[in-house]
Design a protein around this motif. Structure first.
Motif, PDB file in Angstrom:
ATOM      1  N   VAL A   1       0.880  -1.247  -0.102  1.00 50.52           N
ATOM      2  CA  VAL A   1      -0.119   0.007  -0.102  1.00 50.52           C
ATOM      3  C   VAL A   1       0.942   1.183   0.183  1.00 50.52           C
ATOM      4  O   VAL A   1       1.680   1.253   1.074  1.00 50.52           O
ATOM      5  CB  VAL A   1      -0.724   0.121   1.065  1.00 50.52           C
ATOM      6  N   GLN A   2       0.876   1.937  -1.169  1.00 49.96           N
ATOM      7  CA  GLN A   2       1.695   3.162  -1.039  1.00 49.96           C
ATOM      8  C   GLN A   2       0.880   4.327  -0.644  1.00 49.96           C
ATOM      9  O   GLN A   2      -0.360   4.532  -1.060  1.00 49.96           O
ATOM     10  CB  GLN A   2       2.000   3.623  -2.641  1.00 49.96           C
ATOM     11  N   LEU A   3       1.476   4.958   0.597  1.00 48.68           N
ATOM     12  CA  LEU A   3       0.771   5.927   1.223  1.00 48.68           C
ATOM     13  C   LEU A   3       0.997   7.287   0.295  1.00 48.68           C
ATOM     14  O   LEU A   3       1.819   7.667  -0.027  1.00 48.68           O
ATOM     15  CB  LEU A   3       1.035   6.195   2.553  1.00 48.68           C
ATOM     16  N   LEU A   4      -0.008   8.218   0.206  1.00 51.25           N
ATOM     17  CA  LEU A   4      -0.115   9.279  -0.831  1.00 51.25           C
ATOM     18  C   LEU A   4      -0.231  10.567   0.057  1.00 51.25           C
ATOM     19  O   LEU A   4       0.160  11.542  -0.098  1.00 51.25           O
ATOM     20  CB  LEU A   4      -0.935   9.250  -1.729  1.00 51.25           C
ATOM     21  N   SER A   5      -1.141  10.421   1.326  1.00 44.73           N
ATOM     22  CA  SER A   5      -1.343  11.522   2.181  1.00 44.73           C
ATOM     23  C   SER A   5      -1.778  11.038   3.571  1.00 44.73           C
ATOM     24  O   SER A   5      -2.468  10.135   3.804  1.00 44.73           O
ATOM     25  CB  SER A   5      -2.675  12.221   1.546  1.00 44.73           C
ATOM     26  N   LEU A   6      -1.112  11.968   4.564  1.00 51.14           N
ATOM     27  CA  LEU A   6      -1.185  11.375   6.100  1.00 51.14           C
ATOM     28  C   LEU A   6      -1.080  12.263   6.887  1.00 51.14           C
ATOM     29  O   LEU A   6      -0.581  13.305   6.665  1.00 51.14           O
ATOM     30  CB  LEU A   6      -0.301  10.193   6.231  1.00 51.14           C
ATOM     31  N   GLN A   7      -1.126  11.938   7.938  1.00 55.89           N
ATOM     32  CA  GLN A   7      -1.157  13.066   9.077  1.00 55.89           C
ATOM     33  C   GLN A   7      -0.208  12.615  10.541  1.00 55.89           C
ATOM     34  O   GLN A   7      -0.767  11.520  11.035  1.00 55.89           O
ATOM     35  CB  GLN A   7      -2.578  13.757   9.608  1.00 55.89           C
ATOM     36  N   LEU A   8       0.838  13.061  10.710  1.00 59.67           N
ATOM     37  CA  LEU A   8       1.262  12.685  12.078  1.00 59.67           C
ATOM     38  C   LEU A   8       0.720  13.520  13.184  1.00 59.67           C
ATOM     39  O   LEU A   8       0.142  14.552  13.140  1.00 59.67           O
ATOM     40  CB  LEU A   8       2.991  13.013  12.028  1.00 59.67           C
ATOM     41  N   PRO A   9       0.926  12.976  14.524  1.00 58.53           N
ATOM     42  CA  PRO A   9       0.311  13.507  15.687  1.00 58.53           C
ATOM     43  C   PRO A   9       0.889  15.203  15.724  1.00 58.53           C
ATOM     44  O   PRO A   9       2.014  15.380  15.517  1.00 58.53           O
ATOM     45  CB  PRO A   9       0.720  12.665  16.830  1.00 58.53           C
ATOM     46  N   GLY A  10      -0.136  15.987  16.061  1.00 53.57           N
ATOM     47  CA  GLY A  10       0.248  17.539  16.137  1.00 53.57           C
ATOM     48  C   GLY A  10       0.700  18.057  14.723  1.00 53.57           C
ATOM     49  O   GLY A  10       0.911  19.391  14.992  1.00 53.57           O
ATOM     50  N   LYS A  11       0.429  17.465  13.714  1.00 56.93           N
ATOM     51  CA  LYS A  11       0.918  18.111  12.501  1.00 56.93           C
ATOM     52  C   LYS A  11      -0.228  18.132  11.457  1.00 56.93           C
ATOM     53  O   LYS A  11      -1.631  17.500  11.873  1.00 56.93           O
ATOM     54  CB  LYS A  11       1.837  17.313  11.830  1.00 56.93           C
TER      55      LYS A  11
END
Length: 315
Positions: free
Chosen positions: A284-294
């Motif tokens: 699964v190629q990740l394209l858009s994500l969010q890290l904590p606090g970001k």
């Protein structure tokens, strides 16, 4: 032909699209009922519902009861002298409310009933890999989404479509279906279809942290459908562990790559431009994500400021 005097009940943006169409078709909306104001966000500032914002902007009579059984609310509701109520993404009504108007109370639900009764029909249709969905109008009864159906309209779910995109298309479809329903009721020639229950009916369960978590041992299609079905809200999530640090990350967009490999399931493989997660039948190629606090970021943007070790993994 009986002139309609309508009370509209709803809360989120989906309901606003329907209400706006009703107003623009010159129907007489004598009152709008929406959720009570509540604090939201880090600052806990009072937030108005999307329907309240619309009602205020258009000078519509607005009620915000904390209890739908409150005597003063029921008196106020009765005084509006409506003969029809329309409910879109609101809450369960007590019998004393839905029985009040002479022409009844109908609901617009974002699924092809009886499938996907419940709180999150748009999300679950995608999560379960459906290729079609739609909207249904039905007269409310004493259970959730079980009343006699008036009209339904169907659309295809596009292969790469996410819940936000499908939401917007169903809002437009629902708007027209509500107008068609109003025209039938106005003319006095409503015919309904009773919903038949069977063991095959699929349910639109309320979304929670547990059913939004990605299980990387599942097939690529199941993982991708979960990500699509929860994007952009509330978003699928998982744990990412790297260098003894464990983070909870949200994933909004991904792409499947079917390819044989020898990596352990959940292994994170990254380069300067991409992040891939090893699954049983590929990546699964990740394209858009969010890290904590970001904020939410495209992967290419994220990788400008962060690198992952060869032992990084998700679970």
């Amino acid at each position: 032909m009986e002139k309609l005097r309508i009370i509209f009940m709803g809360t989120p943006e989906f309901a606003v699209g329907i209400l706006d169409t009703i107003i623009k078709n010159n129907y007489d909306v004598v009152g709008v009922i929406t959720a009570a104001d509540k604090p939201a966000g880090r600052g806990q500032k009072i937030k108005y519902s999307a329907v309240k914002e619309y009602a205020l902007a258009n000078d519509l009579t607005l009620l915000q009861p904390t209890s739908l059984k409150d005597e003063s609310f029921l008196e106020e509701l009765k005084s509006l002298n409506a003969n029809l109520q329309i409910v879109v993404a609101f809450r369960m009504l007590p019998k004393v409310v839905w029985e009040m108007p002479s022409l009844g109370t109908f609901n617009l639900h974002a699924s092809l009933l009886p499938d996907y009764r419940g709180a999150a029909p748009i999300n679950w249709a995608i999560i379960n890999g459906e290729t079609k969905t739609g909207v249904t109008t039905f007269f409310i009864d004493d259970k959730i989404d079980t009343g006699a159906m008036i009209l339904n309209s169907e659309i295809a779910i596009e292969p790469a479509e996410n819940a936000g995109q499908l939401h917007d298309r169903l809002m437009h479809l629902g708007s027209q279906t509500v107008i068609d329903t109003l025209q039938i009721i106005e003319k006095g020639n409503v015919t309904t279809t009773i919903q038949e229950d069977n063991a095959e009916i699929k349910t639109a369960y309320k979304l929670n942290k547990e059913n939004c978590k990605i299980d990387w041992t599942k097939s690529g299609d199941e993982i991708n459908n979960l990500i699509r079905g929860l994007s952009p809200y509330p978003a699928s999530w998982c744990f990412l562990k790297d260098k003894n640090e464990e983070l909870s990350i949200k994933i909004y967009e991904a792409k499947l790559i079917e390819e044989a490999h020898s990596h352990e399931i959940g292994s994170l493989i990254s380069s300067k431009k991409e992040i891939k997660i090893a699954i049983a039948n590929g990546f699964v190629q990740l394209l858009s994500l969010q890290l904590p606090g970001k904020k939410r970021m495209q992967v290419a943007e994220l990788l400008n400021g962060i690198t992952f070790s060869e032992t990084a993994k998700v679970y």
